[in-house]
Motif scaffolding. Structure first.
Motif, short mmCIF file in Angstrom:
data_model
loop_
_atom_site.label_atom_id
_atom_site.label_comp_id
_atom_site.label_asym_id
_atom_site.label_seq_id
_atom_site.Cartn_x
_atom_site.Cartn_y
_atom_site.Cartn_z
N ARG A 74 0.81 -1.22 0.00
CA ARG A 74 0.00 0.00 0.00
C ARG A 74 0.84 1.26 0.00
O ARG A 74 0.96 1.92 -1.02
N ARG A 75 1.43 1.66 1.13
CA ARG A 75 2.22 2.90 1.18
C ARG A 75 3.68 2.58 0.94
O ARG A 75 4.34 1.94 1.78
N ALA A 76 4.19 3.03 -0.20
CA ALA A 76 5.55 2.68 -0.61
C ALA A 76 6.60 3.62 -0.03
O ALA A 76 7.79 3.28 -0.04
N PHE A 77 6.19 4.78 0.46
CA PHE A 77 7.15 5.79 0.92
C PHE A 77 7.75 5.41 2.26
O PHE A 77 7.06 4.94 3.17
N ARG A 78 9.05 5.61 2.38
CA ARG A 78 9.75 5.30 3.62
C ARG A 78 10.94 6.24 3.79
O ARG A 78 11.75 6.38 2.88
N ARG A 79 11.04 6.87 4.95
CA ARG A 79 12.20 7.69 5.26
C ARG A 79 13.29 6.81 5.89
O ARG A 79 12.99 5.92 6.68
N LEU A 80 14.53 7.11 5.53
CA LEU A 80 15.67 6.45 6.16
C LEU A 80 16.33 7.46 7.09
O LEU A 80 16.88 8.47 6.63
N ILE A 81 16.26 7.21 8.37
CA ILE A 81 16.79 8.14 9.36
C ILE A 81 17.57 7.36 10.42
O ILE A 81 17.35 6.16 10.61
N GLY A 82 18.45 8.04 11.09
CA GLY A 82 19.15 7.45 12.22
C GLY A 82 19.90 6.18 11.87
O GLY A 82 20.68 6.12 10.91
N ALA A 83 19.63 5.12 12.63
CA ALA A 83 20.32 3.85 12.45
C ALA A 83 20.03 3.23 11.10
O ALA A 83 20.89 2.57 10.51
N GLN A 84 18.82 3.45 10.57
CA GLN A 84 18.48 2.91 9.25
C GLN A 84 19.39 3.49 8.18
O GLN A 84 19.95 2.76 7.36
N LEU A 85 19.56 4.81 8.18
CA LEU A 85 20.39 5.46 7.18
C LEU A 85 21.86 5.09 7.37
O LEU A 85 22.57 4.82 6.39
N GLU A 86 22.31 5.07 8.60
CA GLU A 86 23.70 4.71 8.85
C GLU A 86 24.00 3.29 8.40
O GLU A 86 25.09 3.00 7.92
N ALA A 87 23.02 2.39 8.54
CA ALA A 87 23.21 1.00 8.12
C ALA A 87 23.38 0.91 6.61
O ALA A 87 24.23 0.17 6.11
N VAL A 88 22.59 1.69 5.87
CA VAL A 88 22.72 1.65 4.41
C VAL A 88 24.03 2.31 3.97
O VAL A 88 24.70 1.82 3.06
N LEU A 89 24.40 3.40 4.61
CA LEU A 89 25.67 4.06 4.28
C LEU A 89 26.87 3.15 4.55
O LEU A 89 27.92 3.29 3.93
N ALA A 90 26.68 2.20 5.48
CA ALA A 90 27.74 1.26 5.80
C ALA A 90 27.68 0.01 4.92
O ALA A 90 28.16 -1.04 5.30
N ASN A 91 27.04 0.16 3.74
CA ASN A 91 26.93 -0.93 2.76
C ASN A 91 26.03 -2.07 3.21
O ASN A 91 26.15 -3.19 2.73
N GLY A 92 25.14 -1.79 4.12
CA GLY A 92 24.22 -2.83 4.56
C GLY A 92 22.80 -2.48 4.20
O GLY A 92 22.52 -1.48 3.55
N ALA A 93 21.90 -3.31 4.62
CA ALA A 93 20.47 -3.07 4.40
C ALA A 93 19.91 -2.39 5.63
O ALA A 93 20.40 -2.60 6.75
N PRO A 94 18.87 -1.58 5.48
CA PRO A 94 18.27 -0.94 6.65
C PRO A 94 17.59 -1.96 7.54
O PRO A 94 17.12 -2.99 7.06
N PRO A 95 17.54 -1.72 8.85
CA PRO A 95 16.83 -2.63 9.75
C PRO A 95 15.37 -2.76 9.34
O PRO A 95 14.78 -1.84 8.77
N ASP A 96 14.80 -3.91 9.64
CA ASP A 96 13.40 -4.17 9.29
C ASP A 96 12.50 -3.18 10.03
O ASP A 96 12.65 -2.97 11.23
N ASP A 97 11.57 -2.58 9.29
CA ASP A 97 10.63 -1.63 9.91
C ASP A 97 9.21 -2.18 9.89
O ASP A 97 8.25 -1.42 9.91
N ASN A 98 9.10 -3.52 9.83
CA ASN A 98 7.78 -4.16 9.79
C ASN A 98 6.96 -3.67 8.63
O ASN A 98 5.76 -3.40 8.75
N SER A 99 7.62 -3.53 7.47
CA SER A 99 6.93 -2.99 6.30
C SER A 99 5.82 -3.91 5.82
O SER A 99 4.97 -3.51 5.04
N GLY A 100 5.82 -5.15 6.28
CA GLY A 100 4.76 -6.06 5.86
C GLY A 100 3.54 -6.00 6.73
O GLY A 100 2.63 -6.82 6.61
N SER A 101 3.50 -5.04 7.67
CA SER A 101 2.38 -4.99 8.61
C SER A 101 1.11 -4.45 7.99
O SER A 101 0.03 -4.65 8.53
N PHE A 102 1.18 -3.76 6.86
CA PHE A 102 -0.01 -3.27 6.20
C PHE A 102 -0.64 -4.40 5.41
O PHE A 102 0.06 -5.18 4.75
N PRO A 103 -1.95 -4.54 5.40
CA PRO A 103 -2.58 -5.57 4.58
C PRO A 103 -2.38 -5.28 3.11
O PRO A 103 -2.39 -4.13 2.69
#
Length: 268
Positions: free
Chosen positions: A198-227
Motif C-alpha cells: 500500500r504505502r511505498a514511501f519510507r524515510r531512512l533516518i538514524g540507524a536505518q540510514l547509517e546502516a545503508v551508508l555502511a553498505n548494509g540493508a536498513p533494519p526491518d521496519d515491519n513494512s509487511g504490517s499493512f494488509p
C-alpha cells in the motif's frame, strides 16, 4: 526567468534515481523539520529545491489534489502524471502572470510501479515546463555537475546501498574536485519501495540510514504490517462515473486554492 534561476541556484542539490526495488531520493538537508522530500500519496513522492514556503504550498496542494481524486473516484486514478500536470499548469500560470514574480522552485514528482519499467519521474521547472526523466535526475545549484557525475557512475538495477553511495558521492564532490564529507546528519533520504504494501514511501533516518551508508540493508521496519491491497478495481457508490476524471485538477481551481493559501500565509 533569471531571478528564478538565481534563486534556485542558491539551493543545495537533490538527487532522485531508480534502484533495484524502487526510487531513491537524496537531498543535502541538515534540517530535521523542514523537509525537501515528502510523500504525496500511496506510491507517489515529491522532492523540491528553492524557496521552502513556495514549494511547501505546492506540496500541500498536491496532497489535497491526490486525496480528493482518490476519494471521489478511485485510488488507482491518482497518478504521478496527474500531480505533475497540476504543478506544471500552476507554475506556468504564475510565471506568465502579470505583476507576479515566478516561483523560485524546481520539483520532481515520482511514482513507483510494480516493475522498474513502470516507474515514472517527472521534473517540473519554475516556468511550467515538465519533462519525463529516466533513471536519474538532479536539481539545484550544481545540477549540471551532479548530473555529469551520475552519468558516469550510475548503474541500472543497483541495490539500495550502491545507489545511495552513488548519489551521496555525486552530491559531495565539488566542481573543482574537492570532496566534502556528508554524514547521515546532513542528509535527507527516502525511498519509494515497490515491495512495500500500500504505502511505498519510507524515510531512512538514524540507524536505518547509517546502516545503508555502511553498505548494509536498513533494519526491518515491519513494512509487511499493512494488509496487501488488491490491484483489482472495487466499485463503490462514490466511485461510479460515466467518464474518466480529467488528467488533473482543473488549473483554475488548483491555482485559486494555492492563491488563497498564500494569502493566509502572508496574513492578507
Amino acid at each position: 526567468a533569471d531571478y528564478a534561476r538565481k534563486g534556485i541556484a542558491r539551493g543545495r542539490s537533490n538527487v532522485v534515481l531508480q534502484y533495484a526495488d524502487g526510487i531513491l531520493f537524496v537531498a543535502e538537508n541538515p534540517s530535521k523539520a523542514l523537509h525537501k522530500i515528502s510523500e504525496v500519496y500511496d506510491r507517489i513522492a515529491f522532492a523540491a529545491v528553492g524557496r521552502y514556503n513556495e514549494f511547501e504550498n505546492l506540496r500541500v496542494a498536491g496532497v489535497r489534489l491526490a486525496d480528493l481524486t482518490g476519494y471521489t473516484y478511485d485510488r488507482r486514478d491518482v497518478t504521478g502524471r496527474t500531480i505533475a500536470n497540476a504543478y506544471a499548469q500552476t507554475l506556468g500560470a504564475i510565471f506568465s502572470g502579470a505583476g507576479e514574480k515566478p516561483y523560485e522552485v524546481e520539483i520532481v514528482v515520482a511514482e513507483v510501479g510494480d516493475t522498474a519499467e513502470g516507474d515514472t519521474i517527472y521534473r517540473c521547472t519554475y516556468d511550467g515546463s515538465v519533462a519525463d526523466e529516466h533513471s536519474f535526475v538532479a536539481m539545484g545549484g550544481q545540477a549540471e555537475h551532479v548530473t555529469g557525475l551520475l552519468r558516469e557512475r550510475y548503474r541500472e538495477g543497483a541495490p539500495l546501498s550502491e545507489a545511495l553511495h552513488v548519489a551521496v558521492g555525486a552530491l559531495s564532490q565539488q566542481p573543482g574536485g574537492e570532496v566534502r564529507q556528508l554524514g547521515a546528519e546532513q542528509l535527507e533520504v527516502a525511498t519509494l519501495d515497490r515491495n512495500r504494501t500500500r504505502r511505498a514511501f519510507r524515510r531512512l533516518i538514524g540507524a536505518q540510514l547509517e546502516a545503508v551508508l555502511a553498505n548494509g540493508a536498513p533494519p526491518d521496519d515491519n513494512s509487511g504490517s499493512f494488509p496487501r491491497i488488491s490491484r483489482q478495481r472495487v466499485i463503490s457508490p462514490r466511485s461510479r462515473r460515466t467518464s474518466s476524471p480529467s488528467a488533473g485538477w482543473p488549473p483554475i481551481a488548483f491555482s485559486s486554492w494555492l492563491a488563497k493559501t498564500e494569502m493566509v500565509d502572508s496574513g492578507v
